[in-house]
Design a protein around this motif. Structure first.
Motif, mmCIF file in Angstrom:
data_model
loop_
_atom_site.group_PDB
_atom_site.id
_atom_site.type_symbol
_atom_site.label_atom_id
_atom_site.label_comp_id
_atom_site.label_asym_id
_atom_site.label_seq_id
_atom_site.Cartn_x
_atom_site.Cartn_y
_atom_site.Cartn_z
ATOM 1 N N PRO A 68 0.820 -1.212 0.000
ATOM 2 C CA PRO A 68 0.000 0.000 0.000
ATOM 3 C C PRO A 68 0.855 1.263 0.000
ATOM 4 N N LEU A 109 -6.368 3.124 4.870
ATOM 5 C CA LEU A 109 -5.755 2.630 3.631
ATOM 6 C C LEU A 109 -6.802 2.975 2.587
ATOM 7 N N SER A 118 -3.517 -2.955 22.073
ATOM 8 C CA SER A 118 -4.343 -1.817 21.686
ATOM 9 C C SER A 118 -5.710 -2.321 21.282
ATOM 10 N N LYS A 119 -6.745 -1.669 21.744
ATOM 11 C CA LYS A 119 -8.087 -1.979 21.239
ATOM 12 C C LYS A 119 -8.127 -1.532 19.784
ATOM 13 N N ALA A 120 -8.972 -2.168 18.994
ATOM 14 C CA ALA A 120 -9.081 -1.771 17.592
ATOM 15 C C ALA A 120 -10.498 -2.029 17.116
ATOM 16 N N SER A 121 -10.885 -1.332 16.055
ATOM 17 C CA SER A 121 -12.232 -1.528 15.526
ATOM 18 C C SER A 121 -12.251 -2.758 14.633
ATOM 19 N N PHE A 147 -16.354 2.400 2.987
ATOM 20 C CA PHE A 147 -15.438 2.143 4.099
ATOM 21 C C PHE A 147 -16.144 1.406 5.244
ATOM 22 N N GLY A 148 -17.376 1.008 5.016
ATOM 23 C CA GLY A 148 -18.115 0.310 6.065
ATOM 24 C C GLY A 148 -18.643 1.248 7.135
ATOM 25 N N HIS A 199 -7.785 0.696 -0.356
ATOM 26 C CA HIS A 199 -8.442 -0.525 0.109
ATOM 27 C C HIS A 199 -9.781 -0.224 0.764
ATOM 28 N N ARG A 200 -10.129 1.058 0.887
ATOM 29 C CA ARG A 200 -11.357 1.479 1.568
ATOM 30 C C ARG A 200 -11.399 0.942 2.999
ATOM 31 N N LEU A 201 -10.279 1.084 3.701
ATOM 32 C CA LEU A 201 -10.223 0.611 5.078
ATOM 33 C C LEU A 201 -9.902 1.756 6.034
ATOM 34 N N VAL A 202 -10.608 1.778 7.161
ATOM 35 C CA VAL A 202 -10.277 2.707 8.241
ATOM 36 C C VAL A 202 -10.415 1.935 9.541
ATOM 37 N N ILE A 203 -9.463 2.089 10.445
ATOM 38 C CA ILE A 203 -9.628 1.495 11.767
ATOM 39 C C ILE A 203 -9.341 2.530 12.846
ATOM 40 N N GLU A 204 -10.055 2.349 13.958
ATOM 41 C CA GLU A 204 -9.815 3.182 15.127
ATOM 42 C C GLU A 204 -9.137 2.305 16.160
ATOM 43 N N SER A 205 -8.063 2.804 16.773
ATOM 44 C CA SER A 205 -7.405 2.005 17.803
ATOM 45 C C SER A 205 -6.917 2.920 18.918
ATOM 46 N N PHE A 223 -7.292 -5.102 7.748
ATOM 47 C CA PHE A 223 -6.269 -4.064 7.705
ATOM 48 C C PHE A 223 -4.865 -4.668 7.695
ATOM 49 N N ASN A 229 -12.442 -3.811 11.633
ATOM 50 C CA ASN A 229 -11.737 -4.088 10.366
ATOM 51 C C ASN A 229 -10.282 -4.472 10.547
ATOM 52 N N PHE A 276 -6.052 4.679 11.542
ATOM 53 C CA PHE A 276 -5.311 4.274 10.348
ATOM 54 C C PHE A 276 -6.272 4.235 9.170
ATOM 55 N N GLN A 303 -14.006 8.164 12.807
ATOM 56 C CA GLN A 303 -13.503 7.390 11.663
ATOM 57 C C GLN A 303 -13.866 8.092 10.357
ATOM 58 N N PHE A 361 -0.931 4.431 3.153
ATOM 59 C CA PHE A 361 -1.145 4.010 4.526
ATOM 60 C C PHE A 361 -0.898 5.223 5.420
#
Lengths: 222, 217
Positions: free
Chosen positions: A61, A80, B92-95, A188-189, A83-89, B101, B97, A78, A197, A64
């Motif tokens: 990618p 991408l 780490s907690k994560a959502s 992206f869901g 890739h239509r991806l998003v994550i929350e952490s 990812f 996807n 994060f 997000q 990123f």
């Protein structure tokens, strides 16, 4: 949470962004009775893969991105985009990325400026600069409508506000205008209910547009 | 960082262990159903291979995800002296996807497990967690409903405690002291150093079951 649209400055062809434009934009917000409240800052980092064989890099990618947002100090986002991806952490995920040593942070950008209250709206005007330089790369503006969390329900109100804003700004005859490239959040869901997000995805889209514009400028030059 | 010890116990003695832990910890047990996915970097990614775990907590109404990275354990003469493993650990907690990812980043699924059992989280000077679980493997990809035990008849007991480089000796002491209370039922040691089941386990379990934990061992 309340929804927001992230707008970005689109310079007219043949012009570039400069701090005078930033000053005019801020003055314009105040001229429509925006009350200055304080500062805001977000950071965005591009991550690049560490590869043993550089020839295989096309598969990896290229977009990123990691982001920290002022409204979520304990979180990290994060994206991408292709890739239509998003994550929350949690913010600790950055430690994990460092320990993995598979990706390293390449370029870091800062979005910072002032925030303003204007009735039910909260506005943020920000310069876009690399983390270790004052070299202005762009201007962003966040328009947040506090009473509503639904993207659909707020669409008309947001469009009406942007029209008012664009008209006020046009009186200053600046060499450019603000654009809103609204991403397709469902790809992206993400749902109609706004979250941070969504904000991360908007900023990834802003960056893609900024890069595309910069490449178009250098293509014309060359 | 975390301090870790592990041991095994026969499934028939788990109920007795639960009674003992209930008495020692003073808290309610929590049910545990964790889908653990171990990911490893693809062949070209990173100067050295890397590995991480994605944990999905299936016990919640809405599954919750955690990313976990464990580093190499502390080494040297000092480390060998202590009976508890001390190693760097970041979570780490994560959502939801997060698995897609890491696949997109070039990580691949190496293996997956389902841990089913219970856990006690409590304070004893320091924060300690005891988990008792059967480790199950899936016969088909991600088929957690069709998992089978890796070692039927045996369950894994793990005692973990978060630590920092400043306080790990205190945490090690607290964990060691706590484990002594479990000695009649099972022996806990550093992961990778197996000591098998304890000969007094059956008698200790019988004692616990007969009077519901009223007797001290």
């Amino acid at each position: 949470m309340p929804l927001k649209w992230v707008l970005q400055w689109q310079p007219n062809p043949g012009t570039t962004v400069n701090s005078q434009i930033l000053a005019e934009v801020s003055q314009c917000v105040e001229s429509i009775n925006g009350v200055k409240e304080g500062r805001w800052k977000a950071t965005l980092t591009y991550y690049k893969p560490i590869l043993r064989d550089q020839a295989m890099s096309p598969e990896m990618p290229r977009d990123f991105i990691g982001m920290s947002l002022p409204e979520q100090p304990s979180k990290y986002y994060f994206t991408l985009r292709t890739h239509r991806l998003v994550i929350e952490s949690d913010v600790s995920v950055q430690n994990i990325m460092e320990k993995l040593q598979s990706y390293k942070s390449r370029v870091a950008l800062i979005f910072e400026g002032f925030q303003y209250q204007l009735g039910d709206f909260q506005l943020r005007v920000g310069k876009v600069v690399p983390s270790h330089s004052e070299n202005l790369r762009g201007i962003v503006m966040e328009v947040e409508y506090l009473p509503i969390s639904s993207l659909e329900k707020s669409r008309q109100i947001m469009e009406d506000f942007i029209d008012i804003w664009q008209e006020a700004l046009s009186k200053r005859s600046l060499p450019g205008h603000f654009i809103h490239v609204g991403p397709n959040f469902s790809e992206f869901g993400l749902s109609d209910h706004y979250t941070s997000q969504h904000t991360a995805v908007q900023y990834a889209t802003v960056m893609a547009q900024l890069i595309a514009s910069a490449q178009a400028v250098s293509a014309v030059r060359n | 960082m975390e301090c870790v010890v592990q041991g095994i116990i026969e499934t028939q003695h788990v109920e007795a262990l639960e009674i003992l832990l209930q008495g020692l910890c003073g808290v309610q047990k929590e049910r545990l159903r964790i889908h653990e996915l171990c990911l490893k970097s693809g062949p070209n990614l990173g100067a050295v291979p890397s590995e991480l775990r994605i944990l999905c907590d299936l016990e919640q109404p809405e599954p919750s995800w955690t990313v976990r990275h464990v580093g190499g354990s502390m080494r040297g003469a000092g480390a060998e002296q202590i009976s508890v493993l001390v190693r760097p650990m970041v979570e780490s907690k994560a959502s939801k996807n997060v698995l897609r990812f890491f696949y997109a980043l070039g990580y691949k699924l190496d293996h997956e497990l389902l841990r089913v059992g219970f856990a006690f989280h409590f304070q004893r000077g320091v924060q300690i967690t005891v988990t008792v679980s059967s480790v199950n493997k899936m016969l088909k990809l991600h088929a957690t409903d069709e998992a089978v035990p890796v070692t039927p008849g045996m369950q894994l007991v793990e005692v973990t405690a978060p630590a920092t480089s400043e306080n790990y000796t205190e945490v090690v002491a607290a964990v060691t002291s706590f484990c002594e209370h479990l000695a009649p039922l099972l022996h806990l040691s550093k992961p990778g150093i197996s000591t098998g089941v304890v000969p007094t386990a059956a008698a200790a379990a019988a004692s616990l079951m007969s009077d519901g934990g009223g007797t001290t061992l």
